[in-house]
Design a protein around this motif. Sequence first.
Motif, PDB file in Angstrom:
ATOM      1  N   ALA A 167       0.790  -1.196   0.034  1.00 35.82           N
ATOM      2  CA  ALA A 167       0.061   0.099   0.042  1.00 35.82           C
ATOM      3  C   ALA A 167       0.890   1.325  -0.057  1.00 35.82           C
ATOM      4  O   ALA A 167       2.003   1.040   0.669  1.00 35.82           O
ATOM      5  CB  ALA A 167      -1.023   0.105   1.043  1.00 35.82           C
ATOM      6  N   PRO A 168       0.472   2.289  -0.635  1.00 39.87           N
ATOM      7  CA  PRO A 168       1.127   3.521  -0.487  1.00 39.87           C
ATOM      8  C   PRO A 168       1.424   4.007   1.151  1.00 39.87           C
ATOM      9  O   PRO A 168       0.818   3.753   2.007  1.00 39.87           O
ATOM     10  CB  PRO A 168       0.240   4.554  -1.111  1.00 39.87           C
ATOM     11  N   GLN A 169       2.791   4.702   1.104  1.00 43.05           N
ATOM     12  CA  GLN A 169       3.325   4.813   2.528  1.00 43.05           C
ATOM     13  C   GLN A 169       2.149   5.727   3.456  1.00 43.05           C
ATOM     14  O   GLN A 169       1.930   5.454   4.460  1.00 43.05           O
ATOM     15  CB  GLN A 169       4.387   5.526   2.399  1.00 43.05           C
ATOM     16  N   HIS A 170       1.662   6.815   2.848  1.00 46.45           N
ATOM     17  CA  HIS A 170       0.559   7.428   3.482  1.00 46.45           C
ATOM     18  C   HIS A 170      -0.477   6.663   4.189  1.00 46.45           C
ATOM     19  O   HIS A 170      -1.065   7.087   5.206  1.00 46.45           O
ATOM     20  CB  HIS A 170       0.183   8.745   2.805  1.00 46.45           C
ATOM     21  N   TYR A 171      -0.803   5.760   3.825  1.00 50.47           N
ATOM     22  CA  TYR A 171      -1.843   4.678   4.249  1.00 50.47           C
ATOM     23  C   TYR A 171      -1.296   3.997   5.158  1.00 50.47           C
ATOM     24  O   TYR A 171      -1.890   3.594   6.302  1.00 50.47           O
ATOM     25  CB  TYR A 171      -2.517   3.759   3.147  1.00 50.47           C
ATOM     26  N   LEU A 172      -0.123   3.537   4.864  1.00 47.12           N
ATOM     27  CA  LEU A 172       0.722   2.451   6.014  1.00 47.12           C
ATOM     28  C   LEU A 172       0.847   3.144   7.209  1.00 47.12           C
ATOM     29  O   LEU A 172       0.646   2.911   8.340  1.00 47.12           O
ATOM     30  CB  LEU A 172       1.945   2.207   5.547  1.00 47.12           C
ATOM     31  N   ASP A 173       1.296   4.752   7.000  1.00 43.31           N
ATOM     32  CA  ASP A 173       1.503   5.402   8.249  1.00 43.31           C
ATOM     33  C   ASP A 173       0.338   5.714   9.260  1.00 43.31           C
ATOM     34  O   ASP A 173       0.558   5.878  10.382  1.00 43.31           O
ATOM     35  CB  ASP A 173       1.859   6.939   7.758  1.00 43.31           C
ATOM     36  N   LYS A 174      -0.704   5.419   8.515  1.00 43.21           N
ATOM     37  CA  LYS A 174      -2.223   5.616   9.264  1.00 43.21           C
ATOM     38  C   LYS A 174      -2.192   4.608  10.211  1.00 43.21           C
ATOM     39  O   LYS A 174      -2.738   4.691  11.599  1.00 43.21           O
ATOM     40  CB  LYS A 174      -3.468   5.607   8.863  1.00 43.21           C
ATOM     41  N   TYR A 175      -1.454   3.403  10.046  1.00 51.40           N
ATOM     42  CA  TYR A 175      -1.706   2.226  11.386  1.00 51.40           C
ATOM     43  C   TYR A 175      -0.644   2.013  11.907  1.00 51.40           C
ATOM     44  O   TYR A 175      -0.290   0.856  12.818  1.00 51.40           O
ATOM     45  CB  TYR A 175      -2.018   1.363  10.287  1.00 51.40           C
ATOM     46  N   THR A 176       0.527   2.494  11.789  1.00 55.06           N
ATOM     47  CA  THR A 176       1.812   2.339  12.566  1.00 55.06           C
ATOM     48  C   THR A 176       1.686   2.490  13.762  1.00 55.06           C
ATOM     49  O   THR A 176       2.331   1.625  14.757  1.00 55.06           O
ATOM     50  CB  THR A 176       3.056   3.386  11.827  1.00 55.06           C
ATOM     51  N   ALA A 177       1.020   3.506  14.267  1.00 52.80           N
ATOM     52  CA  ALA A 177       1.249   3.867  15.724  1.00 52.80           C
ATOM     53  C   ALA A 177       0.292   3.097  16.551  1.00 52.80           C
ATOM     54  O   ALA A 177       0.629   2.524  17.543  1.00 52.80           O
ATOM     55  CB  ALA A 177       0.814   5.306  15.983  1.00 52.80           C
ATOM     56  N   HIS A 178      -1.136   2.905  16.242  1.00 50.90           N
ATOM     57  CA  HIS A 178      -2.066   2.392  17.145  1.00 50.90           C
ATOM     58  C   HIS A 178      -2.357   0.722  16.783  1.00 50.90           C
ATOM     59  O   HIS A 178      -2.667   0.087  17.670  1.00 50.90           O
ATOM     60  CB  HIS A 178      -3.322   2.812  16.667  1.00 50.90           C
ATOM     61  N   MET A 179      -1.779   0.215  15.726  1.00 49.97           N
ATOM     62  CA  MET A 179      -1.693  -1.246  15.711  1.00 49.97           C
ATOM     63  C   MET A 179      -0.459  -1.942  16.350  1.00 49.97           C
ATOM     64  O   MET A 179       0.290  -2.593  15.590  1.00 49.97           O
ATOM     65  CB  MET A 179      -1.902  -1.713  14.082  1.00 49.97           C
ATOM     66  N   THR A 180      -0.111  -1.401  17.398  1.00 56.67           N
ATOM     67  CA  THR A 180       1.064  -2.007  17.944  1.00 56.67           C
ATOM     68  C   THR A 180       0.729  -3.441  18.256  1.00 56.67           C
ATOM     69  O   THR A 180      -0.345  -4.006  18.776  1.00 56.67           O
ATOM     70  CB  THR A 180       1.241  -1.338  19.345  1.00 56.67           C
ATOM     71  N   GLY A 181       1.923  -4.128  18.000  1.00 54.22           N
ATOM     72  CA  GLY A 181       1.715  -5.847  18.216  1.00 54.22           C
ATOM     73  C   GLY A 181       1.510  -6.538  16.841  1.00 54.22           C
ATOM     74  O   GLY A 181       1.677  -7.737  16.904  1.00 54.22           O
ATOM     75  N   ALA A 182       0.753  -5.782  15.904  1.00 51.84           N
ATOM     76  CA  ALA A 182       0.370  -6.304  14.659  1.00 51.84           C
ATOM     77  C   ALA A 182       1.546  -6.589  13.765  1.00 51.84           C
ATOM     78  O   ALA A 182       2.351  -5.675  13.841  1.00 51.84           O
ATOM     79  CB  ALA A 182      -0.623  -5.427  14.027  1.00 51.84           C
ATOM     80  N   SER A 183       1.610  -7.571  12.830  1.00 43.79           N
ATOM     81  CA  SER A 183       2.683  -7.776  11.960  1.00 43.79           C
ATOM     82  C   SER A 183       2.770  -6.686  10.941  1.00 43.79           C
ATOM     83  O   SER A 183       1.899  -6.132  10.841  1.00 43.79           O
ATOM     84  CB  SER A 183       2.251  -9.063  11.378  1.00 43.79           C
ATOM     85  N   ARG A 184       3.784  -6.684  10.129  1.00 43.34           N
ATOM     86  CA  ARG A 184       3.837  -5.687   8.968  1.00 43.34           C
ATOM     87  C   ARG A 184       2.925  -5.916   7.961  1.00 43.34           C
ATOM     88  O   ARG A 184       1.937  -5.196   7.362  1.00 43.34           O
ATOM     89  CB  ARG A 184       5.285  -5.947   8.270  1.00 43.34           C
ATOM     90  N   ASP A 185       2.374  -7.296   7.596  1.00 45.80           N
ATOM     91  CA  ASP A 185       1.363  -7.598   6.928  1.00 45.80           C
ATOM     92  C   ASP A 185      -0.050  -7.399   7.333  1.00 45.80           C
ATOM     93  O   ASP A 185      -0.538  -6.773   6.444  1.00 45.80           O
ATOM     94  CB  ASP A 185       1.574  -9.117   6.505  1.00 45.80           C
ATOM     95  N   ARG A 186      -0.096  -7.395   8.438  1.00 46.03           N
ATOM     96  CA  ARG A 186      -1.465  -7.096   8.997  1.00 46.03           C
ATOM     97  C   ARG A 186      -1.871  -5.315   8.854  1.00 46.03           C
ATOM     98  O   ARG A 186      -2.738  -5.203   8.733  1.00 46.03           O
ATOM     99  CB  ARG A 186      -1.414  -7.298  10.559  1.00 46.03           C
ATOM    100  N   LYS A 187      -0.378  -4.636   9.215  1.00 48.59           N
ATOM    101  CA  LYS A 187      -0.620  -3.162   9.131  1.00 48.59           C
ATOM    102  C   LYS A 187      -1.022  -2.872   7.527  1.00 48.59           C
ATOM    103  O   LYS A 187      -1.625  -1.971   7.169  1.00 48.59           O
ATOM    104  CB  LYS A 187       0.416  -2.700   9.560  1.00 48.59           C
ATOM    105  N   ALA A 188      -0.317  -3.485   6.549  1.00 46.55           N
ATOM    106  CA  ALA A 188      -0.469  -3.383   5.193  1.00 46.55           C
ATOM    107  C   ALA A 188      -1.842  -3.706   4.660  1.00 46.55           C
ATOM    108  O   ALA A 188      -2.327  -3.077   4.046  1.00 46.55           O
ATOM    109  CB  ALA A 188       0.679  -4.080   4.583  1.00 46.55           C
TER     110      ALA A 188
END
Length: 533
Positions: free
Chosen positions: A234-255
């Motif tokens: 996904a584009p980075q600006h969408y990924l940035d939305k989930y970096t902070a609050h999805m703590t513990g989630a895998s990279r694929d889960r955030k993507a």
Amino acid sequence: LCKLVHVNFKVNALQHYVQPMCSPTRAAFITGRYPIHTGFQNGNIQQGELWGLGLHEFTIAEMFQEYGYATHAVGKWHLGWRTWRHTPIHRGFDTFLGFYFCAHDHYQYNCGNLGKRETDTVNRTDKKIKKRIKKRIRAKKNSKWLDSGNSTDIDIAELLNLKANLTPKQKYFDLRENWFDSNHVLVDKLQHQLVGQYSANVFTDAAIKKIKNRGDDPFFIYLNYMNVHAPYQAPQHYLDKYTAHMTGASRDRKAYAAMMSSMDEGIGNITKLLLSEGIYNNTILVFASDNGANVGYCSDEGMVGKKEPGSNYPLRGGKRSIFEGGIKSVAFVHSPLITNRGRTMHDLIHVVDWFKTFEDIASDGFKVKPKYKIKERMPTDSVSAWRAIKKGSVGRRRKFLINIDKRASIKCGPASPFKGIRKNQWKLIVGGGGPPSGWYNPYSPGPITSPKLEYLELYNINMDPSETFNLASEYPGVVLNLLQELNVYRRTMRRGLRKKKVDLTPWLVGDIPTPLQISDIRNNETFYAEEYF
């Protein structure tokens, strides 16, 4: 999507069912026919397989054309491309922008492993080397050396050097636009200029362009995002939305979450355009998935323990299985044309039903006849759900066939021949509904639960939607009745179309896989089965 679901002009289809994989669901939607009647009962068209939807099949796009609609397909096709007659532009769609195969890089629009090539022997050797490297490095980390017993030890550095020089996987570009010019000559334009642009944005823009240039005719757009299919990008600006609050989630889960946001924004932009163009009040939006979320990682060795980022929890199973997690699809209908609005619909709807549902709409309740006839229609398994959706009437569907697969040929899916049926509240699975067969909670750190599969499994889905209590031994009369129903369906089966991978060299124009003309002598029917019944 949330706004479309929660505003008044909607109906949530709580019991909307599809097939457990992409191609069979698409074939069922396009034809209004169960996979056992189109030959798609044995799973997906894999990369490198050249079979496809039979040329005799009458499609939903051809139906719309008969009623005077302009028709457009955007995104993933995945119903065959062996000849131009198999592609969307010859299956009832006036235009097509998208790709013919299954899974692609969301930016590069390429895929690999398209068939048997001269490099197959080398690639098999590469796989063995990779497995050996992983095995040795893992053993080294554990301070243990494992020897295969039939080869000498190789130093880790040498193995890593071998890994660095493995044969690169050949990739094939697959993004094109098709239409007929003013002389009715097929135009096939490869879209190399779109490389680097995100697929969801490309497909949204294509749909918007079709709406803006729609002309006076009513239109049908078949929009197939590849989100949220792997690879998880996904584009980075969408990924940035989930970096902070999805703590513990895998990279694929955030993507995965970011991919949903991208698609969500695209659908929102299309809806805004419908409003600004003044056609929203006469438009129907149907949203659905083609199978349940992928929950288990599928490798060359089969299902392994790694979790995929999708989740169907608390439903059981996932993509490739015929448990609820594999075949119950998220779906809703949004339109100001709905009179009994803002509700959840509990009636059964199967993906085949959209064929007759859409024809019901296009023909004003089957009162208007088609303007002309394109070709003979095949018998359908479709039942219109429009009255139930629009007015809240009781739905007409009481049962549906899940599938009958005599070959158990779905990779990482059920390991033995299986069949299944749903009738009222009862669901019968014969032969095993998975793998995957457990309950896959993406937030649980514990192991994936995979209960023992029974040959006969009977569930009361209304009371037990998670399929935890097998009632087969308690209700033998229900089991017998459903087995008899399955036997009736079995007698209507046609031969499955699926064939093994073949050498794609005749289909390469340069390094681009390209359909053949139907009359091309290389179009050798020996390799395929679609003309066999």
